[in-house]
Design a protein around this motif. Structure first.
Motif, PDB file in Angstrom:
ATOM      1  N   LYS A   1       0.816  -1.224   0.000  1.00 42.21           N
ATOM      2  CA  LYS A   1       0.000   0.000   0.000  1.00 42.21           C
ATOM      3  C   LYS A   1       0.847   1.271   0.000  1.00 42.21           C
ATOM      4  O   LYS A   1       0.320   2.373   0.145  1.00 42.21           O
ATOM      5  CB  LYS A   1      -0.943   0.010   1.206  1.00 42.21           C
ATOM      6  N   GLY A   2       2.153   1.132  -0.146  1.00 44.39           N
ATOM      7  CA  GLY A   2       3.008   2.311  -0.287  1.00 44.39           C
ATOM      8  C   GLY A   2       3.411   2.996   1.001  1.00 44.39           C
ATOM      9  O   GLY A   2       3.982   4.093   0.971  1.00 44.39           O
ATOM     10  N   VAL A   3       3.154   2.357   2.150  1.00 41.91           N
ATOM     11  CA  VAL A   3       3.475   3.006   3.426  1.00 41.91           C
ATOM     12  C   VAL A   3       4.989   3.096   3.637  1.00 41.91           C
ATOM     13  O   VAL A   3       5.499   4.123   4.100  1.00 41.91           O
ATOM     14  CB  VAL A   3       2.797   2.271   4.601  1.00 41.91           C
ATOM     15  N   ILE A   4       5.711   2.037   3.303  1.00 45.79           N
ATOM     16  CA  ILE A   4       7.169   2.073   3.462  1.00 45.79           C
ATOM     17  C   ILE A   4       7.761   3.209   2.632  1.00 45.79           C
ATOM     18  O   ILE A   4       8.620   3.970   3.100  1.00 45.79           O
ATOM     19  CB  ILE A   4       7.805   0.732   3.047  1.00 45.79           C
ATOM     20  N   ALA A   5       7.289   3.346   1.402  1.00 46.11           N
ATOM     21  CA  ALA A   5       7.777   4.436   0.541  1.00 46.11           C
ATOM     22  C   ALA A   5       7.480   5.785   1.166  1.00 46.11           C
ATOM     23  O   ALA A   5       8.314   6.709   1.134  1.00 46.11           O
ATOM     24  CB  ALA A   5       7.137   4.335  -0.845  1.00 46.11           C
ATOM     25  N   SER A   6       6.297   5.910   1.789  1.00 48.59           N
ATOM     26  CA  SER A   6       5.914   7.168   2.436  1.00 48.59           C
ATOM     27  C   SER A   6       6.808   7.451   3.643  1.00 48.59           C
ATOM     28  O   SER A   6       7.253   8.593   3.847  1.00 48.59           O
ATOM     29  CB  SER A   6       4.446   7.105   2.869  1.00 48.59           C
ATOM     30  N   LEU A   7       7.084   6.430   4.448  1.00 50.23           N
ATOM     31  CA  LEU A   7       7.954   6.602   5.613  1.00 50.23           C
ATOM     32  C   LEU A   7       9.336   7.093   5.183  1.00 50.23           C
ATOM     33  O   LEU A   7       9.902   8.016   5.789  1.00 50.23           O
ATOM     34  CB  LEU A   7       8.097   5.284   6.377  1.00 50.23           C
ATOM     35  N   LYS A   8       9.874   6.490   4.147  1.00 44.45           N
ATOM     36  CA  LYS A   8      11.209   6.870   3.673  1.00 44.45           C
ATOM     37  C   LYS A   8      11.203   8.290   3.104  1.00 44.45           C
ATOM     38  O   LYS A   8      12.128   9.067   3.332  1.00 44.45           O
ATOM     39  CB  LYS A   8      11.687   5.863   2.629  1.00 44.45           C
ATOM     40  N   GLU A   9      10.142   8.622   2.394  1.00 44.71           N
ATOM     41  CA  GLU A   9      10.036   9.968   1.815  1.00 44.71           C
ATOM     42  C   GLU A   9       9.980  11.028   2.915  1.00 44.71           C
ATOM     43  O   GLU A   9      10.545  12.114   2.777  1.00 44.71           O
ATOM     44  CB  GLU A   9       8.783  10.048   0.949  1.00 44.71           C
ATOM     45  N   ARG A  10       9.333  10.702   4.027  1.00 42.93           N
ATOM     46  CA  ARG A  10       9.210  11.649   5.146  1.00 42.93           C
ATOM     47  C   ARG A  10      10.448  11.645   6.051  1.00 42.93           C
ATOM     48  O   ARG A  10      10.540  12.455   6.967  1.00 42.93           O
ATOM     49  CB  ARG A  10       7.971  11.307   5.978  1.00 42.93           C
ATOM     50  N   GLY A  11      11.364  10.724   5.826  1.00 45.92           N
ATOM     51  CA  GLY A  11      12.551  10.651   6.675  1.00 45.92           C
ATOM     52  C   GLY A  11      12.303  10.003   8.022  1.00 45.92           C
ATOM     53  O   GLY A  11      13.026  10.262   8.993  1.00 45.92           O
ATOM     54  N   ILE A  12      11.287   9.143   8.109  1.00 40.58           N
ATOM     55  CA  ILE A  12      10.948   8.482   9.368  1.00 40.58           C
ATOM     56  C   ILE A  12      11.954   7.375   9.679  1.00 40.58           C
ATOM     57  O   ILE A  12      12.223   6.511   8.844  1.00 40.58           O
ATOM     58  CB  ILE A  12       9.528   7.874   9.299  1.00 40.58           C
TER      59      ILE A  12
END
Length: 497
Positions: free
Chosen positions: A242-253
């Motif tokens: 669902k793209g959550v990992i990509a979102s976390l990386k994009e946000r610098g989490i």
């Protein structure tokens, strides 16, 4: 779900795939379906990885057999060097963890992942469990309490480190098929409880087909596979798909606090837990509470075959449950409360070992369509299985796991059972929150007194006022009139004497 207009060639190919996997019976009624029904059924089947289903079944059956034959000697208590407790740690050490946790939050390196796929069925509600009102004086639902804790911890981090811009802790909420639309609608109707909607991200967990005892896919209808959610451990597959990992990386989490919606006392984005896990350089942090008694029906974090895992209460013998350390404490005492911290790097590498994760079999009475007569059957006895992966199934793959014990009365009050049950129910959740918030007032030096000679000593302190008892210095030496709902410090000033 894929929406593909199929051709005869597509159906032939798909049927061949299912035949090769020994699951060709799902096409038994294909020719009796209308073209519209065929299209819907095709879209469901083309999204179903039948090879993976068979693999999960095989692994689950082998795992169940291994569990049944496991010896007590393969299970050991947690090593003391991976565990700490806020109950015994020096105040300076807890403050050190808190400071580090708030620093990571202030730097935008922390997210929250909520497992909220459950419905309130046992509570007598068809709504998502997070929408449930436990009858607090304020009428706040579980979702609102948790949203307000995020708002407060953002404020605490911003103030501690004097951040000029807004501090953001993004909230990723995992729903399920039945809860996805109503959860989203509930947040929309309530304006995201004051959070920026761009930082509240909903994603849906996966499903798996229901199977017969010999691993054959059950049909709910002639043109529909019977399915069930894939357990809270389905979160890992969903995070990637669902793209959550990509979102976390994009946000610098760097770290994500992951917990279950039904714990009304959950300290969301808990700075202590975040700082503790980060200080240990953990890729997987686990928050636990001490067992209330040896026979308490909870899973315990331990070593299984020299690897970290959770021993379910149905698996633990009386002898193991009563085993004690030299200091008299229970050896198997770390009760799992489904509250974890994961590094993004760890979550990112889950696909490397996902095929090894053991799914667990839940034997159920499953409504299905008879493959010969086409009649729908509501069985009176167990006839099949649902397969689930649990969130703790990844523990054995952690490079550096750490375990933090916290106080049960401060951080764990699950909502599981129907009103009036007397345990883990709406009444106990309500009681535990109000008792905690009375302790907040008293610990700050205040005294609670009933209005006009009444007997009620109920004080509800909004998370927007105090996250964990801090910020209440103004009550020292004062009496607080009860009952009261304190949404702001101004509310508090009005009822002090």
């Amino acid at each position: 779900m894929t929406q593909t207009i199929f051709t005869e060639s597509d159906v032939t190919t798909l049927r061949s795939n299912f035949d090769a996997a020994g699951q060709g019976h799902v096409f038994n009624f294909w020719d009796t379906l209308t073209s519209e029904q065929q299209q819907v059924f095709y879209n469901q089947l083309v999204d179903l990885d039948v090879t993976r289903v068979n693999q999960i079944y095989d692994t689950a059956v082998k795992g169940a057999a291994a569990c049944a034959s496991a010896q007590a000697a393969s299970v050991e208590p947690l090593p003391t060097d991976v565990t700490d407790s806020v109950l015994t740690a020096d105040a300076s050490k807890v403050e050190e963890w808190t400071t580090l946790g708030l620093k990571l939050i202030a730097e935008g390196k922390v997210a929250v992942i909520l497992m909220a796929g459950g419905q309130g069925t046992r509570l007598g509600s068809s709504a998502p469990k997070g929408c449930y009102d436990i009858n607090l004086p304020s009428g706040k639902t579980l979702f609102q309490l948790q949203a307000e804790r995020i708002l407060k911890v953002q404020e605490l981090a911003r103030a501690r480190f004097q951040v000029k811009d807004q501090v953001v802790v993004p909230w990723y909420i995992m729903t399920s098929g039945p809860t996805h639309a109503p959860t989203f609608s509930f947040f929309e109707q309530n304006n995201y409880f004051g959070l920026d909607k761009s930082n509240v991200i909903f994603f849906e967990q996966g499903t798996l087909p229901c199977l017969t005892m010999d691993g054959k896919i059950l049909l709910e209808e002639k043109g529909k596979v019977a399915i069930a959610p894939d357990g809270n451990g389905g979160i890992y597959r969903a995070l990637h798909s669902k793209g959550v990992i990509a979102s976390l990386k994009e946000r610098g989490i760097l770290y994500s606090h992951c917990y279950c919606v039904d714990n009304c006392l959950a300290r969301v984005a808990d700075p202590v837990f975040i700082g503790y896990s980060a200080s240990k350089k953990s890729d997987c942090g686990v928050k636990v509470v001490g067992k209330s008694k040896p026979e308490e029906p909870v899973g315990v974090v331990c070593l299984k075959d020299k690897k970290y895992g959770v021993l379910e209460y149905s698996e633990i013998s009386k002898e193991l449950s009563e085993m004690r350390r030299p200091d008299g404490t229970l050896a198997f005492n770390a009760a799992n409360i489904v509250n974890h911290l994961f590094s993004t790097a760890f979550l990112e590498r889950v696909p490397d070992f996902a095929h090894e994760l053991e799914y667990h079999i839940a034997k159920k009475k499953i409504k299905h369509t008879d493959l010969e007569s086409g009649e729908q059957i509501a069985p009176k006895a167990i006839n099949g299985m649902k397969m689930e992966c649990f969130v703790f199934d990844v523990f054995p793959y952690a490079h550096n796991l750490s375990v933090l014990e916290v106080a049960r009365k401060e951080e764990f009050s699950p909502l599981k059972n129907a009103p009036g049950s007397g345990v883990d129910c709406p009444e106990t959740s309500r009681h535990d929150i109000l008792s905690q918030q009375s302790r907040f007032i008293e610990a700050a030096g205040g005294k609670i007194a009933a209005k006009d000679g009444g007997e009620s000593l109920e004080i509800e302190v909004s998370p927007l006022v105090s996250y964990a008892g801090e910020g209440l210095e103004c009550v020292k030496g004062k009496s607080i009139l009860s009952p009261a709902v304190i949404e702001t410090l101004e509310d508090l000033n009005k009822i002090m004497s």
